[in-house]
Design an enzyme around this catalytic site. Structure first.
Site, PDB file in Angstrom:
ATOM      1  N   ASP A  85     -26.069  -8.984 -25.223  1.00  0.00           N
ATOM      2  CA  ASP A  85     -27.259  -8.281 -26.041  1.00  0.00           C
ATOM      3  C   ASP A  85     -28.223  -8.552 -24.165  1.00  0.00           C
ATOM      4  OD1 ASP A  85     -29.726  -7.094 -26.465  1.00  0.00           O
ATOM      5  OD2 ASP A  85     -28.824  -8.107 -28.595  1.00  0.00           O
ATOM      6  N   ASP A  96     -33.793  -1.990 -25.177  1.00  0.00           N
ATOM      7  CA  ASP A  96     -32.744  -3.431 -25.921  1.00  0.00           C
ATOM      8  C   ASP A  96     -31.492  -2.671 -26.260  1.00  0.00           C
ATOM      9  OD1 ASP A  96     -31.692  -5.522 -27.142  1.00  0.00           O
ATOM     10  OD2 ASP A  96     -34.508  -5.813 -28.076  1.00  0.00           O
ATOM     11  N   HIS A 157     -36.548  -3.231 -34.868  1.00  0.00           N
ATOM     12  CA  HIS A 157     -37.326  -3.434 -34.528  1.00  0.00           C
ATOM     13  C   HIS A 157     -38.173  -2.402 -33.208  1.00  0.00           C
ATOM     14  CE1 HIS A 157     -36.886  -5.617 -30.671  1.00  0.00           C
ATOM     15  NE2 HIS A 157     -35.366  -6.411 -31.188  1.00  0.00           N
ATOM     16  N   HIS A 165     -40.997  -6.894 -30.172  1.00  0.00           N
ATOM     17  CA  HIS A 165     -41.859  -7.315 -31.594  1.00  0.00           C
ATOM     18  C   HIS A 165     -42.830  -6.436 -31.778  1.00  0.00           C
ATOM     19  CE1 HIS A 165     -37.649  -8.562 -32.740  1.00  0.00           C
ATOM     20  NE2 HIS A 165     -37.561  -9.014 -31.496  1.00  0.00           N
ATOM     21  N   GLU A 191     -31.296  -1.871 -34.050  1.00  0.00           N
ATOM     22  CA  GLU A 191     -29.283  -2.995 -34.109  1.00  0.00           C
ATOM     23  C   GLU A 191     -28.826  -3.508 -35.406  1.00  0.00           C
ATOM     24  OE1 GLU A 191     -30.562  -6.844 -32.068  1.00  0.00           O
ATOM     25  OE2 GLU A 191     -32.917  -6.025 -32.543  1.00  0.00           O
ATOM     26  N   GLU A 285     -26.721  -2.183 -30.198  1.00  0.00           N
ATOM     27  CA  GLU A 285     -28.107  -2.550 -30.241  1.00  0.00           C
ATOM     28  C   GLU A 285     -28.167  -0.739 -29.253  1.00  0.00           C
ATOM     29  OE1 GLU A 285     -30.610  -5.345 -29.202  1.00  0.00           O
ATOM     30  OE2 GLU A 285     -31.962  -4.502 -30.152  1.00  0.00           O
TER      31      GLU A 285
HETATM   32 MN    MN Z   1     -30.699  -7.239 -28.197  1.00  0.00          MN
HETATM   33 MN    MN Z   2     -33.323  -6.000 -30.454  1.00  0.00          MN
END
Ligand code: MN
Ligand code: MN
Length: 305
Positions: A85, A96, A157, A165, A191, A285
């Site tokens: 990630d 992200d 998010h 976030h 995600e 994600e």
């Molecule tokens: Mn992530």
């Molecule tokens: Mn994330």
């Protein structure tokens, strides 16, 4: 969204995708976690982007939140289910993104496919005004259609500048508690996590990932040493998560200083998030920007769309 901001989101997305895929390609038996995170984070820096959060390497029943320390000894093993990630930002505009790979075996292809298909379905549905609970419902159906469970207490998010976030959550289940509707220009990371376990994560031991708590309190801080350390952390990491391994050379006695700040309640040390029945976990994600009639994914790799 003005063009300049859009371009920064797209650039962050391209860099994060390249770093993610290059790192994931180099994972094999015996390679260390440190080697992979250093490679990923170097690619981000070499492209003149910022690292939005420490690269997470989460294995098997660990769903998320682990990054190696400086003297980490973890290596990959054959059969590991690895979630990579990655976060990059350009001038605070964040990408992200995560993939799951299986080290040299193919036992969990369908588990990986479940989270990947769920993400594709979510991307198809994302547009202004869509009820995020509807997206969650589709994610849940897709994962269950593969014979697995979504992780119900992990969500996507919304993102904002220097804010990972920013308030809106995207569930992986049909839940009435997620009724927010995105608007055009919202940046959102979706995600889905799929598991062979029960579908919930619980907190495990420390992740080596930290976040400064609300900076408003710090001005009133009497302790000069803590104040200095926090000032440095704010300068280097803004309001984004950071790794203990990044603090060496920035603050004296990094590990001890972080522990002190943690005990005083000034920094949050994230716990690892572990599937509660020790099920295997996959995650995929992407970050996307909501457009007039759909969304623009920023983090597609070379072989996607
Ligand atoms: Mn992530
Ligand atoms: Mn994330």
């Amino acid at each position: 969204m003005n063009e300049d901001v859009f371009d920064k989101y797209m650039k962050a997305g391209r860099i994060a995708a390249t770093a993610r895929d290059t790192g994931a390609d180099h994972i094999k038996t015996g390679v260390s976690f440190s080697e992979i995170v250093n490679e990923i984070e170097s690619i981000i820096k070499d492209n003149e982007a910022g690292i939005a959060f420490p690269t997470n390497i989460s294995i098997n029943h660990i769903a998320a939140h682990f990054t190696p320390q400086t003297k980490d000894t973890h290596v990959f093993h054959k059969g590991d289910i690895v979630k990579v990630d990655v976060g990059a930002h350009v001038d605070g505009y964040i990408a992200d993104t995560a993939v799951t790979i299986e080290v040299e075996t193919n036992e969990f292809d369908s588990l990986r496919q479940a989270s990947a298909d769920a993400l594709d379905e979510a991307i198809q549905l994302m547009k202004p005004g869509v009820n995020l609970s509807q997206i969650g419902k589709k994610v849940e159906e897709t994962i269950k259609g593969h014979g697995f469970k979504p992780i119900e207490n992990l969500t996507g998010h919304s993102l904002n500048r220097y804010n990972l976030h920013s308030g809106m959550s995207v569930p992986s289940i049909a839940s009435t508690s997620f009724q927010r509707r995105p608007r055009k220009d919202d940046a959102i990371a979706v995600e889905p996590f799929a598991t062979t376990g029960s579908g919930r994560v619980i907190s495990g031991s420390g992740s080596h990932i930290y976040l400064l708590k609300n900076k408003m309190n710090f001005r009133r801080l009497r302790d000069r040493r803590s104040r200095l350390v926090i000032k440095k952390l704010q300068h280097h990491f803004h309001s984004l998560p950071f790794a203990s391994r990044w603090c060496e050379g920035i603050i004296p006695n990094a590990d001890r200083s972080l522990l002190m700040l943690e005990q005083k309640g000034m920094v949050h040390h994230f716990p690892q998030l572990v599937e509660q029945n020790k099920g295997m976990v996959s995650q995929k994600e992407h970050t996307m920007i909501v457009t007039e009639d759909g969304c623009q994914v920023t983090t597609y790799g070379k072989h996607e769309q």
